[in-house]
Design an enzyme around this catalytic site. Structure first.
Site, short mmCIF file in Angstrom:
data_model
loop_
_atom_site.label_atom_id
_atom_site.label_comp_id
_atom_site.label_asym_id
_atom_site.label_seq_id
_atom_site.Cartn_x
_atom_site.Cartn_y
_atom_site.Cartn_z
N GLY A 1 61.67 30.69 7.06
CA GLY A 1 62.10 30.33 5.71
C GLY A 1 62.80 31.42 4.93
N GLY A 2 63.29 32.48 5.62
CA GLY A 2 64.01 33.53 4.89
C GLY A 2 63.13 34.12 3.80
N ASP B 1 70.39 41.05 7.07
CA ASP B 1 69.19 41.44 6.30
C ASP B 1 69.32 42.85 5.72
OD1 ASP B 1 67.59 39.22 6.07
OD2 ASP B 1 66.73 39.44 8.05
N THR C 1 64.51 30.66 12.77
CA THR C 1 63.31 31.49 12.80
C THR C 1 62.16 30.58 13.16
OG1 THR C 1 64.20 32.90 11.10
CG2 THR C 1 61.85 33.04 11.43
N SER D 1 62.94 42.83 6.32
CA SER D 1 62.69 41.46 6.77
C SER D 1 61.67 40.82 5.84
CB SER D 1 62.14 41.48 8.20
OG SER D 1 61.71 40.18 8.55
N SER D 2 61.80 39.52 5.65
CA SER D 2 60.80 38.77 4.88
C SER D 2 59.68 38.27 5.78
CB SER D 2 61.46 37.57 4.20
OG SER D 2 62.46 37.97 3.32
N THR E 1 62.93 35.80 14.91
CA THR E 1 64.11 35.29 14.20
C THR E 1 65.42 35.59 14.90
OG1 THR E 1 65.18 35.20 12.03
CG2 THR E 1 64.43 37.36 12.74
N ASN F 1 67.83 34.81 12.69
CA ASN F 1 68.35 34.83 11.34
C ASN F 1 69.10 33.54 11.01
OD1 ASN F 1 68.33 36.12 8.84
ND2 ASN F 1 70.45 36.75 9.07
O1 DON Z 1 63.78 38.62 8.77
C1 DON Z 1 64.11 37.88 7.85
O2 DON Z 1 63.69 37.98 6.72
C2 DON Z 1 65.11 36.77 8.14
N1 DON Z 1 65.87 37.12 9.32
C3 DON Z 1 64.37 35.48 8.33
C4 DON Z 1 65.31 34.33 8.47
C5 DON Z 1 64.63 33.03 8.49
O3 DON Z 1 63.45 32.90 8.27
C6 DON Z 1 65.51 31.87 8.74
N2 DON Z 1 64.77 30.68 9.09
N3 DON Z 1 64.36 29.79 8.46
#
Ligand code: DON
Length: 251
Positions: A156-157, A106, A64, A135-136, A82, A84
């Site tokens: 950062g998920g 997600d 991401t 999504s975060s 992202t 993911n």
């Molecule tokens: O949309 C989301 O919440 C996840 N796909 C984000 C994933 C993410 O940030 C991974 N990277 N560090």
């Protein structure tokens, strides 16, 4: 020494080739952390097995990225995009030059079953045709007097909203400058697991105080890689998080 050689050759078989043709992860392969990890299953009193010993796991980062932009007309853009997980679904669209994501993770596959980032959910986030997964991602523009004041976001998920929230609070409530607001240690709680995750350089005294009142505190790696722009009249301050290879540029 035999067990060291066994592991080194398993890694050679997996990772090594002419560096003019392939990317060899030399830095990781010779790092103390990786080598300690490699020898973790070493048993001094029994012979290892080459069937059981595979090459080491070299972790590719999650995919991401965030960019914050402001132009000289005062327009602002915050974009988080992202794939993911690492390389998304690992499928390249032929001729188009991009990789398909694995965003299906997600969705909640089953009530209470955590996804890749430990997030849980129920039927409201269940998979259905034409439905969008939660999504975060939190690309954010904070307005002051109806004009962009902060432009911020991060990968950062599940730690994304945490990093954005804490960065904004650091500026607005704690009066930190933009650089500190991004780079000072962050902490994260996501309901489940019921733990406060803190970065390695988190204040030890605060950690002990949290533990003394009943928090479970777990040290983890970097929380986010936040890109912040702060606009104060004609002054623009842009900060690329020191946690990553991020950068700030102006023209
Ligand atoms: O949309 C989301 O919440 C996840 N796909 C984000 C994933 C993410 O940030 C991974 N990277 N560090």
């Amino acid at each position: 020494m035999t067990e060291v050689e066994r592991r080194a050759f398993a890694d050679r078989a997996e990772f090594l080739g002419d560096p003019d043709f392939v990317k060899v992860p030399v830095k990781t392969l010779v790092s103390d952390n990786y080598l300690a990890q490699r020898m973790k299953d070493y048993l001094p009193n029994s012979a290892g097995s080459s069937t059981a010993t595979k090459a080491g796991i070299i972790k590719e980062s999650e995919e991401t990225t965030h960019i914050s932009i402001v132009d000289n007309e005062g327009n602002a853009v915050a974009v988080t995009t992202t794939l993911n997980g690492s390389y998304g679904s690992r499928t390249v669209v032929a001729g188009a030059g991009f990789i398909l994501n694995n965003e299906m993770d997600d969705f909640s596959v089953k009530p209470g079953v955590p996804n890749m980032y430990g997030a849980v959910g129920n039927e409201k986030n269940a998979i259905a045709p034409h439905k969008r997964m939660l999504s975060s991602m939190t690309p954010t523009i904070v307005l002051k007097n109806n004009k962009p004041y902060l432009v911020v976001g991060t990968p950062g998920g599940t730690t994304i909203p945490t990093s954005v929230f804490q960065t904004i609070v650091n500026v607005i409530e704690f009066g930190m400058n933009a650089e500190d607001a991004v780079n000072k240690p962050k902490f994260h709680h996501q309901w489940l697991p019921d733990e406060v995750f803190v970065e390695r350089n988190f204040d030890a005294k605060v950690k002990a105080q949290l533990e003394s009142i009943g928090y479970k505190v777990t040290t983890r790696g970097a929380i986010g890689r936040t890109e912040l722009i702060q606009i104060s009249g004609k002054k623009i301050v842009a900060i690329g998080d020191k946690r990553g290879d991020d950068a700030a540029e102006g023209w």
